[in-house]
Scaffold this motif. Structure first.
Motif, PDB file in Angstrom:
ATOM      1  N   LYS A   1      40.562  30.795  35.025  1.00 59.34           N
ATOM      2  CA  LYS A   1      40.538  29.531  34.297  1.00 59.34           C
ATOM      3  C   LYS A   1      41.330  28.431  34.996  1.00 59.34           C
ATOM      4  O   LYS A   1      40.940  27.278  34.964  1.00 59.34           O
ATOM      5  N   PHE A   2      42.445  28.799  35.607  1.00 55.80           N
ATOM      6  CA  PHE A   2      43.316  27.748  36.124  1.00 55.80           C
ATOM      7  C   PHE A   2      43.321  27.643  37.645  1.00 55.80           C
ATOM      8  O   PHE A   2      43.836  26.696  38.195  1.00 55.80           O
ATOM      9  N   GLN A   3      42.762  28.637  38.328  1.00 51.69           N
ATOM     10  CA  GLN A   3      42.840  28.599  39.794  1.00 51.69           C
ATOM     11  C   GLN A   3      41.472  28.544  40.470  1.00 51.69           C
ATOM     12  O   GLN A   3      41.385  28.678  41.678  1.00 51.69           O
ATOM     13  N   GLN A   4      40.410  28.393  39.718  1.00 49.11           N
ATOM     14  CA  GLN A   4      39.048  28.340  40.288  1.00 49.11           C
ATOM     15  C   GLN A   4      38.882  29.469  41.305  1.00 49.11           C
ATOM     16  O   GLN A   4      38.567  29.225  42.471  1.00 49.11           O
ATOM     17  N   ASP A   5      39.101  30.682  40.838  1.00 53.02           N
ATOM     18  CA  ASP A   5      39.181  31.829  41.730  1.00 53.02           C
ATOM     19  C   ASP A   5      37.855  32.601  41.700  1.00 53.02           C
ATOM     20  O   ASP A   5      37.598  33.364  40.780  1.00 53.02           O
ATOM     21  N   PRO A   6      36.985  32.424  42.694  1.00 54.15           N
ATOM     22  CA  PRO A   6      35.698  33.131  42.658  1.00 54.15           C
ATOM     23  C   PRO A   6      35.861  34.639  42.777  1.00 54.15           C
ATOM     24  O   PRO A   6      35.018  35.396  42.297  1.00 54.15           O
ATOM     25  N   GLY A   7      36.966  35.094  43.394  1.00 51.96           N
ATOM     26  CA  GLY A   7      37.228  36.544  43.474  1.00 51.96           C
ATOM     27  C   GLY A   7      37.472  37.109  42.085  1.00 51.96           C
ATOM     28  O   GLY A   7      36.994  38.197  41.753  1.00 51.96           O
ATOM     29  N   ALA A   8      38.211  36.366  41.251  1.00 49.96           N
ATOM     30  CA  ALA A   8      38.443  36.807  39.865  1.00 49.96           C
ATOM     31  C   ALA A   8      37.125  36.797  39.102  1.00 49.96           C
ATOM     32  O   ALA A   8      36.838  37.710  38.328  1.00 49.96           O
ATOM     33  N   ALA A   9      36.305  35.757  39.330  1.00 47.33           N
ATOM     34  CA  ALA A   9      35.000  35.684  38.647  1.00 47.33           C
ATOM     35  C   ALA A   9      34.143  36.890  39.026  1.00 47.33           C
ATOM     36  O   ALA A   9      33.508  37.505  38.158  1.00 47.33           O
ATOM     37  N   TYR A  10      34.153  37.241  40.278  1.00 47.03           N
ATOM     38  CA  TYR A  10      33.352  38.375  40.750  1.00 47.03           C
ATOM     39  C   TYR A  10      33.845  39.669  40.094  1.00 47.03           C
ATOM     40  O   TYR A  10      33.046  40.462  39.579  1.00 47.03           O
ATOM     41  N   ALA A  11      35.168  39.885  40.097  1.00 44.61           N
ATOM     42  CA  ALA A  11      35.724  41.127  39.531  1.00 44.61           C
ATOM     43  C   ALA A  11      35.421  41.209  38.034  1.00 44.61           C
ATOM     44  O   ALA A  11      35.080  42.285  37.519  1.00 44.61           O
ATOM     45  N   LEU A  12      35.531  40.080  37.329  1.00 46.46           N
ATOM     46  CA  LEU A  12      35.279  40.090  35.886  1.00 46.46           C
ATOM     47  C   LEU A  12      33.789  40.261  35.587  1.00 46.46           C
ATOM     48  O   LEU A  12      33.420  40.915  34.612  1.00 46.46           O
ATOM     49  N   ALA A  13      32.935  39.693  36.443  1.00 52.14           N
ATOM     50  CA  ALA A  13      31.488  39.888  36.271  1.00 52.14           C
ATOM     51  C   ALA A  13      31.132  41.362  36.483  1.00 52.14           C
ATOM     52  O   ALA A  13      30.305  41.918  35.757  1.00 52.14           O
ATOM     53  N   GLN A  14      31.791  41.992  37.444  1.00 53.36           N
ATOM     54  CA  GLN A  14      31.554  43.424  37.678  1.00 53.36           C
ATOM     55  C   GLN A  14      31.971  44.250  36.463  1.00 53.36           C
ATOM     56  O   GLN A  14      31.322  45.227  36.104  1.00 53.36           O
ATOM     57  N   LEU A  15      33.074  43.842  35.860  1.00 54.08           N
ATOM     58  CA  LEU A  15      33.582  44.535  34.671  1.00 54.08           C
ATOM     59  C   LEU A  15      32.556  44.452  33.529  1.00 54.08           C
ATOM     60  O   LEU A  15      32.308  45.418  32.815  1.00 54.08           O
ATOM     61  N   LEU A  16      31.982  43.270  33.391  1.00 56.54           N
ATOM     62  CA  LEU A  16      30.960  43.055  32.354  1.00 56.54           C
ATOM     63  C   LEU A  16      29.688  43.837  32.675  1.00 56.54           C
ATOM     64  O   LEU A  16      29.064  44.425  31.780  1.00 56.54           O
ATOM     65  N   ALA A  17      29.335  43.878  33.943  1.00 55.28           N
ATOM     66  CA  ALA A  17      28.073  44.518  34.332  1.00 55.28           C
ATOM     67  C   ALA A  17      28.089  46.023  34.083  1.00 55.28           C
ATOM     68  O   ALA A  17      27.025  46.641  33.989  1.00 55.28           O
ATOM     69  N   ARG A  18      29.285  46.628  33.956  1.00 54.92           N
ATOM     70  CA  ARG A  18      29.292  48.074  33.734  1.00 54.92           C
ATOM     71  C   ARG A  18      29.130  48.433  32.249  1.00 54.92           C
ATOM     72  O   ARG A  18      28.995  49.604  31.904  1.00 54.92           O
ATOM     73  N   VAL A  19      29.126  47.427  31.379  1.00 54.29           N
ATOM     74  CA  VAL A  19      28.936  47.703  29.948  1.00 54.29           C
ATOM     75  C   VAL A  19      27.462  48.054  29.713  1.00 54.29           C
ATOM     76  O   VAL A  19      26.570  47.320  30.159  1.00 54.29           O
ATOM     77  N   PRO A  20      27.182  49.183  29.032  1.00 54.66           N
ATOM     78  CA  PRO A  20      25.788  49.566  28.806  1.00 54.66           C
ATOM     79  C   PRO A  20      25.003  48.453  28.109  1.00 54.66           C
ATOM     80  O   PRO A  20      25.485  47.866  27.138  1.00 54.66           O
ATOM     81  N   GLY A  21      23.849  48.139  28.645  1.00 57.12           N
ATOM     82  CA  GLY A  21      22.991  47.111  28.051  1.00 57.12           C
ATOM     83  C   GLY A  21      23.081  45.770  28.757  1.00 57.12           C
ATOM     84  O   GLY A  21      22.150  44.963  28.681  1.00 57.12           O
TER      85      GLY A  21
END
Ligand SMILES: [Zn+2]
Ligand SMILES: [Zn+2]
Length: 250
Positions: free
Chosen positions: A95-115
């Motif tokens: 949110k505060f550092q415009q960090d695409p690495g954080a966005a990628y890691a968090l998107a990966q976290l979401l992608a492992r949720v079934p569905g």
């Protein structure tokens, strides 16, 4: 003339960051992915959630009481984790550092949720919850757009579901929502989002994934989903990294 880094650049940076050895942002282990496998296993366990609003529920329950009484404008919702340590740290970096690495890691976290992968694959559009022009000027970027881009680029088969930040816009600036209860938030947000008239043809009859970083009461996503629905979207899923518990007395 000036050069403006586009989504391809941020996405490229995120991929480079993933490829290079780095330190786990949670346990500090080196070398690691941005979040190591052990930390993901420890801090992102599977939690049964309301299929409509992603609120944590006891195993076996499909929908929470609030959704049974008054369902939100979106059809389904997914959250990767409950809001709290250590994910709050990574969300703050996003949110505060415009960090695409954080966005990628968090998107990966979401992608492992079934569905989630299936929902992304069947969507026509992946739409971030927009910020107002005023907030965008203050912050310089929209963290939900970083997440949407990471989800579209790394977790969904392109070009089926491109991320699109222009389908939904913030019609007016609204005061900060934190601390307000859901009914006050809903009043605050009435008419806050709209689909520009020239964009409605792209949404009519389409499945849309609506992306934000955190869902608190769901009022923001609800207002955004109402605008998409008015524009003719046929199915709307909300996807957030983190879900908070409901505020008391709602
Ligand atoms: Zn770790
Ligand atoms: Zn619910």
């Amino acid at each position: 003339m000036f050069f403006r880094p586009g989504p391809w650049l941020l996405q490229g940076l995120a991929q480079v960051q993933q490829a290079l050895p780095s330190q786990c942002g949670i346990c500090g282990r080196w070398p690691s992915q941005r979040v190591c496998g052990d930390c993901t296993a420890r801090w992102a366990g599977t939690q049964p959630r309301c299929r409509r609003c992603a609120l944590p529920l006891p195993a076996g329950a499909a929908e929470c009481g609030a959704c049974l009484r008054a369902p939100p404008a979106f059809d389904a919702a997914w959250a990767a984790v409950d809001y709290g340590y250590p994910w709050s740290l990574l969300l703050a970096q996003l949110k505060f550092q415009q960090d695409p690495g954080a966005a990628y890691a968090l998107a990966q976290l979401l992608a492992r949720v079934p569905g989630v992968s299936a929902a992304l694959a069947s969507a026509r559009w992946i739409v971030p919850v927009p910020l107002s022009d005023q907030r965008l000027r203050e912050r310089g970027f929209n963290q939900a757009a970083l997440l949407a881009r990471a989800l579209a680029g790394n977790c969904a088969p392109l070009p089926q579901a491109p991320d699109c930040a222009h389908l939904l816009v913030r019609a007016r600036h609204t005061p900060a929502q934190s601390g307000l209860q859901r009914d006050r938030r809903l009043r605050n947000l009435r008419g806050a989002f709209e689909v520009p008239a020239w964009q409605t043809a792209r949404l009519a009859g389409q499945r849309v994934v609506l992306v934000d970083d955190i869902m608190t009461t769901g009022a923001t996503l609800d207002a955004a989903a109402q605008a998409l629905r008015r524009a003719g979207a046929s199915h709307i899923c909300a996807m957030v990294v983190a879900r908070t518990q409901r505020l008391p007395r709602q």
